[in-house]
Write an enzyme that holds these catalytic residues in place. Structure first.
Site, PDB file in Angstrom:
ATOM      1  N   ASP A   1       5.381  -5.676  15.078  1.00  0.00           N
ATOM      2  CA  ASP A   1       5.134  -6.229  16.329  1.00  0.00           C
ATOM      3  C   ASP A   1       4.314  -5.083  17.252  1.00  0.00           C
ATOM      4  OD1 ASP A   1       5.304  -8.566  17.706  1.00  0.00           O
ATOM      5  OD2 ASP A   1       7.078  -8.253  18.699  1.00  0.00           O
TER       6      ASP A   1
ATOM      7  N   GLY B   1      11.635 -11.737  27.453  1.00  0.00           N
ATOM      8  CA  GLY B   1      10.938 -10.502  27.447  1.00  0.00           C
ATOM      9  C   GLY B   1       9.381 -10.848  27.684  1.00  0.00           C
TER      10      GLY B   1
HETATM   11  P1  AMP Z   1      11.144 -17.223  25.304  1.00  0.00           P
HETATM   12  O1  AMP Z   1      11.652 -15.961  25.462  1.00  0.00           O
HETATM   13  O2  AMP Z   1       9.809 -17.206  25.211  1.00  0.00           O
HETATM   14  O3  AMP Z   1      11.964 -18.256  24.364  1.00  0.00           O
HETATM   15  O4  AMP Z   1      11.239 -17.860  26.818  1.00  0.00           O
HETATM   16  C1  AMP Z   1      12.415 -18.162  27.366  1.00  0.00           C
HETATM   17  C2  AMP Z   1      12.394 -18.513  28.888  1.00  0.00           C
HETATM   18  O5  AMP Z   1      11.408 -19.501  29.158  1.00  0.00           O
HETATM   19  C3  AMP Z   1      13.589 -18.783  29.247  1.00  0.00           C
HETATM   20  O6  AMP Z   1      14.573 -17.961  29.550  1.00  0.00           O
HETATM   21  C4  AMP Z   1      13.294 -19.621  30.568  1.00  0.00           C
HETATM   22  O7  AMP Z   1      13.277 -18.727  31.664  1.00  0.00           O
HETATM   23  C5  AMP Z   1      11.729 -20.271  30.350  1.00  0.00           C
HETATM   24  N1  AMP Z   1      11.563 -21.568  30.511  1.00  0.00           N
HETATM   25  C6  AMP Z   1      11.833 -22.250  29.118  1.00  0.00           C
HETATM   26  N2  AMP Z   1      11.506 -23.651  29.473  1.00  0.00           N
HETATM   27  C7  AMP Z   1      11.105 -23.651  30.784  1.00  0.00           C
HETATM   28  C8  AMP Z   1      10.736 -24.622  31.893  1.00  0.00           C
HETATM   29  N3  AMP Z   1      10.657 -26.004  31.256  1.00  0.00           N
HETATM   30  N4  AMP Z   1      10.459 -24.290  33.172  1.00  0.00           N
HETATM   31  C9  AMP Z   1      10.399 -23.040  33.443  1.00  0.00           C
HETATM   32  N5  AMP Z   1      10.792 -22.080  32.727  1.00  0.00           N
HETATM   33  C10 AMP Z   1      11.317 -22.405  31.312  1.00  0.00           C
END
Ligand code: AMP
Length: 298
Positions: A46, A110
């Site tokens: 990464d 993150g």
């Molecule tokens: P990741 O680490 O890329 O899987 O992102 C996860 C984070 O994305 C979650 O903790 C949320 O804060 C945000 N997230 C996911 N879906 C939504 C949504 N529909 N609206 C706002 N934030 C979201």
């Protein structure tokens, strides 16, 4: 890299640099080697995409000997994602990536922002560990390092406890006291929770700060990309980050921005900088890198 005994040895030697990730990965590699001894295996790092950063981006302003003795430098993370979305952005615009200056915002639990010039990463917000840079779900991002000593003394904490607080109890979770999930924060803010609103305001301000810094570093950008959970789904947060930047040539189209999880252009027609939504696909990027490494080794 094609995995061989030497690569495994290097991974083992680096355990103290990546204590959360290297041991389980080495375990997985060894288990697969036992089950499939004749199948070539590839390690995709990464940090690799950030290896093109100039020294001026990755050396910390601490005594140089720590870099030489211990490899204390900025490494950057989420490289697989920054690489994938920047390549997709160039394809979507049908422009050679060599001719583009791109700022990629990987905003998930993150979060990191990268400056990419002609397909090569020149700067990124995460550092020696993923703790540096922007405010995240539960990570503090960059803070005054002297705060550690102050809190540790007053709360009688060990360095492990302090680092655990900075990694797991800080960020928008720490500010709001509500949640690290932006869906909860938006709901709480709408219901009048001031600290949830403050957490959202600070998050947006930090991302803006890195965009501004990289605009200066790149002498302007052609493209800004949003990706990962927040970048792909949080319509309001994208709007907040891009607001009040018209003088910098950044103008979101509210209608086009009303979208989640799709590859699409969300900037206004008259925005100098194209703003793109690109769902990340780290698995596909890893598969592609794997094929490239295997082909090159043939
Ligand atoms: P990741 O680490 O890329 O899987 O992102 C996860 C984070 O994305 C979650 O903790 C949320 O804060 C945000 N997230 C996911 N879906 C939504 C949504 N529909 N609206 C706002 N934030 C979201």
């Amino acid at each position: 890299m094609l995995i061989n005994d030497e690569v495994i040895k290097i991974l083992e030697d680096c355990i103290d640099l990546a204590p959360t990730h290297n041991p389980p990965n080495i375990l997985g590699i060894k288990a697969c080697q036992a089950l499939m001894p004749n199948t070539p295996m590839v390690a995709v790092f990464d940090t690799a995409f950030h290896h093109t950063m100039p020294k001026s981006s990755y050396i910390y302003a601490i005594p140089y000997e720590y870099y030489e003795k211990y490899g204390i430098r900025r490494y950057g993370f989420h490289g697989t994602s920054h690489k994938y979305v920047s390549e997709r952005a160039a394809k979507m615009l049908n422009i050679d990536i060599k001719d583009l200056k791109i700022i990629t915002c990987h905003l998930g639990n993150g979060a990191s922002v990268s400056a990419i010039d002609g397909g090569r990463c020149v700067d990124t917000s995460m550092g020696f560990t993923p703790l540096e840079g922007v405010v995240m779900g539960t990570r503090s991002g960059g803070i005054d390092p002297a705060i550690l000593e102050y809190i540790m003394t007053h709360e009688n904490l060990t360095i492990e406890e302090m680092l655990n607080i900075l990694n797991k109890k800080s960020g928008v979770f720490g500010i709001s006291g509500v949640s690290s999930d932006f869906r909860d924060l938006e709901e709480a803010a709408q219901a009048g929770n001031e600290r949830a609103q403050l957490a959202l305001d600070i998050f947006a301000k930090k991302i803006k700060g890195f965009i501004g810094s990289y605009l200066a570093e790149l002498d302007g950008a052609d493209v800004i990309v949003f990706t990962a959970g927040i970048g792909e789904n949080a319509i309001g947060m994208r709007a907040k980050i891009c607001s009040n930047m018209e003088n910098l040539g950044i103008k979101l189209d509210p209608e086009r921005n009303n979208v989640r999880g799709e590859e699409t252009i969300i900037s206004a027609a008259d925005s100098k900088v194209k703003i793109l939504l690109v769902p990340t696909n780290e698995e596909l990027m890893i598969a592609r890198d794997t094929v490239a490494v295997i082909e090159a080794a043939k």
